[in-house]
Design an enzyme around this catalytic site. Structure first.
Site, short mmCIF file in Angstrom:
data_model
loop_
_atom_site.label_atom_id
_atom_site.label_comp_id
_atom_site.label_asym_id
_atom_site.label_seq_id
_atom_site.Cartn_x
_atom_site.Cartn_y
_atom_site.Cartn_z
N HIS A 112 4.91 -31.65 27.57
CA HIS A 112 5.77 -30.91 28.49
C HIS A 112 4.97 -29.89 29.29
O HIS A 112 3.79 -29.65 29.01
CB HIS A 112 6.91 -30.20 27.74
CG HIS A 112 6.45 -29.13 26.80
ND1 HIS A 112 6.23 -29.36 25.46
CD2 HIS A 112 6.15 -27.81 27.00
CE1 HIS A 112 5.83 -28.24 24.89
NE2 HIS A 112 5.76 -27.28 25.80
N HIS A 119 12.32 -29.88 25.10
CA HIS A 119 12.01 -29.72 26.52
C HIS A 119 11.03 -30.78 26.97
O HIS A 119 10.05 -31.07 26.30
CB HIS A 119 11.51 -28.32 26.87
CG HIS A 119 10.42 -27.75 26.01
ND1 HIS A 119 10.10 -28.23 24.77
CD2 HIS A 119 9.57 -26.73 26.23
CE1 HIS A 119 9.11 -27.52 24.28
NE2 HIS A 119 8.76 -26.60 25.14
N HIS A 177 1.85 -23.18 31.06
CA HIS A 177 1.01 -24.02 30.20
C HIS A 177 1.37 -25.50 30.28
O HIS A 177 2.48 -25.86 30.61
CB HIS A 177 1.06 -23.55 28.74
CG HIS A 177 2.39 -23.70 28.05
ND1 HIS A 177 3.31 -22.69 27.99
CD2 HIS A 177 2.94 -24.74 27.38
CE1 HIS A 177 4.36 -23.09 27.30
NE2 HIS A 177 4.18 -24.33 26.92
N HIS A 229 7.44 -20.80 17.25
CA HIS A 229 8.38 -20.32 18.26
C HIS A 229 9.77 -20.18 17.64
O HIS A 229 10.15 -20.97 16.76
CB HIS A 229 8.53 -21.32 19.40
CG HIS A 229 7.36 -21.40 20.31
ND1 HIS A 229 6.86 -20.33 20.99
CD2 HIS A 229 6.61 -22.46 20.69
CE1 HIS A 229 5.85 -20.72 21.74
NE2 HIS A 229 5.66 -22.00 21.57
N TYR A 250 -1.85 -21.43 21.37
CA TYR A 250 -2.15 -21.40 22.81
C TYR A 250 -3.59 -21.00 23.04
O TYR A 250 -4.10 -20.09 22.36
CB TYR A 250 -1.26 -20.39 23.52
CG TYR A 250 0.18 -20.81 23.65
CD1 TYR A 250 0.62 -21.50 24.76
CD2 TYR A 250 1.09 -20.49 22.65
CE1 TYR A 250 1.94 -21.88 24.89
CE2 TYR A 250 2.41 -20.88 22.76
CZ TYR A 250 2.84 -21.57 23.89
OH TYR A 250 4.14 -21.95 24.00
N GLU A 264 -1.28 -25.64 25.37
CA GLU A 264 -0.64 -25.48 24.06
C GLU A 264 -0.84 -26.77 23.30
O GLU A 264 -0.79 -27.85 23.90
CB GLU A 264 0.87 -25.22 24.24
CG GLU A 264 1.63 -25.18 22.92
CD GLU A 264 3.16 -25.13 23.09
OE1 GLU A 264 3.69 -25.69 24.07
OE2 GLU A 264 3.81 -24.52 22.23
FE FE2 Z 1 5.31 -25.22 25.31
#
Ligand code: FE2
Length: 307
Positions: free
Chosen positions: A153, A199, A214, A246, A255, A265
């Protein structure tokens, strides 16, 4: 509603030095070099991806993203989506087949957030690297570094989140999996998906348009994230934050930066979503926990450094 957009297809990243970038994306992330072209662009893929490439590196004076592409199911869908984009009010440009090697014709447009996107239907099918599609072994030997599984993503910083939402949801057929709302109920982050992933693309409200936060790649396990952290230290790669988890998506993550300053990431795990799920909502007063679930404190660099 399904519009024929399948998944993230590729991203073209600008890098300051192509050889340093290849070392980073191939030796450290574990992507595989698939081709180069007469412009000097380098075509990479992660080993589980079935099409020829997903990351294109282009040497330039400034880092950042030229465009990100989504693959659509067939040319009829591409024709319909072009009509829908024009009806929505964005202008569409045509890129002929093979401008990117072994990729079919692409249509390009700019989102209200200022990012360049494209859609295409055809790309050379090369199968999973090193194991093929018939009686495949668990994984190929000879993978390097973090052994990234796939380009997963993109996270974009830009303005005009409501109009960008409208474009991605109502024109392109994404749905909202997660969001962050400010005290007035305005969405300041939107995580949009075409799949069961939390996502396929995400947008964060930001005054400056068209910025890359990112590019993210999937690893298999938390243990792999820790091993990625070891490799980041071994190679003196610039670390941003992690390993951590997260709150948004609940993915486990780290990251870091490529040699040109583009943030990468690698992550594993996280939640899943279906179109009938209500979006997961985080409130802005819990933003620290939403982004870094363990520390619950935001790091200034993470909020402000983009390319
Ligand atoms: Fe991400």
């Amino acid at each position: 509603m399904r519009k024929g957009v399948l998944r993230p297809g590729h991203v073209q990243l600008r890098v300051l030095n192509i050889e340093e970038a290849i070392k980073h994306y191939v030796d450290l992330l574990g992507l595989i070099e698939m081709d180069r072209d007469e412009q000097g662009r380098v075509y990479l893929k992660a080993w589980t991806e079935v099409d020829k490439f997903s990351v294109v590196l282009r040497e330039a004076d400034e880092p950042g993203m030229d465009f990100m592409a989504f693959k659509v199911i067939d040319d009829a869908a591409l024709v319909q989506l072009e009509e829908d984009l024009i009806d929505f009010g964005v202008s569409v440009d045509h890129v002929p087949a093979n401008e990117l090697k072994d990729c079919g014709r692409r249509i390009q447009f700019t989102s209200p957030s200022g990012h360049r996107f494209e859609l295409y239907a055809e790309k050379k099918y090369t199968g999973k690297w090193g194991i093929g599609d018939v009686n495949p072994e668990a994984w190929p030997r000879g993978l390097k570094g973090m052994k990234a599984l796939r380009f997963d993503h993109f996270l974009c910083y830009g303005p005009e989140l409501p109009a960008t939402y409208d474009l991605f949801v109502n024109v392109l057929g994404f749905y909202l999996a997660e969001q962050v709302l400010d005290p007035d109920g305005n969405r300041i982050a939107q995580f949009l998906t075409l799949s069961m992933k939390e996502h396929d693309i995400a947008f964060i409200q930001n005054e400056e348009s068209g910025k890359l936060h990112h590019a993210s790649f999937l690893l298999e396990t938390w243990e792999d994230i820790l091993r990625a952290a070891d490799l980041i230290s071994m190679t003196d790669t610039s670390l941003d934050i992690g390993p951590t988890r997260h709150g948004l998506t609940h993915g486990k993550t780290i990251y870091f930066f490529d040699p040109s300053g583009n943030r990468n990431e690698v992550f594993s795990g996280g939640d899943y979503s279906y179109p009938d799920h209500k979006p997961v909502t985080w409130t802005a007063d819990e933003l620290g926990k939403a982004i870094f679930y363990h520390d619950r404190v935001l790091n200034e660099r993470f909020l402000t450094v983009t390319t």
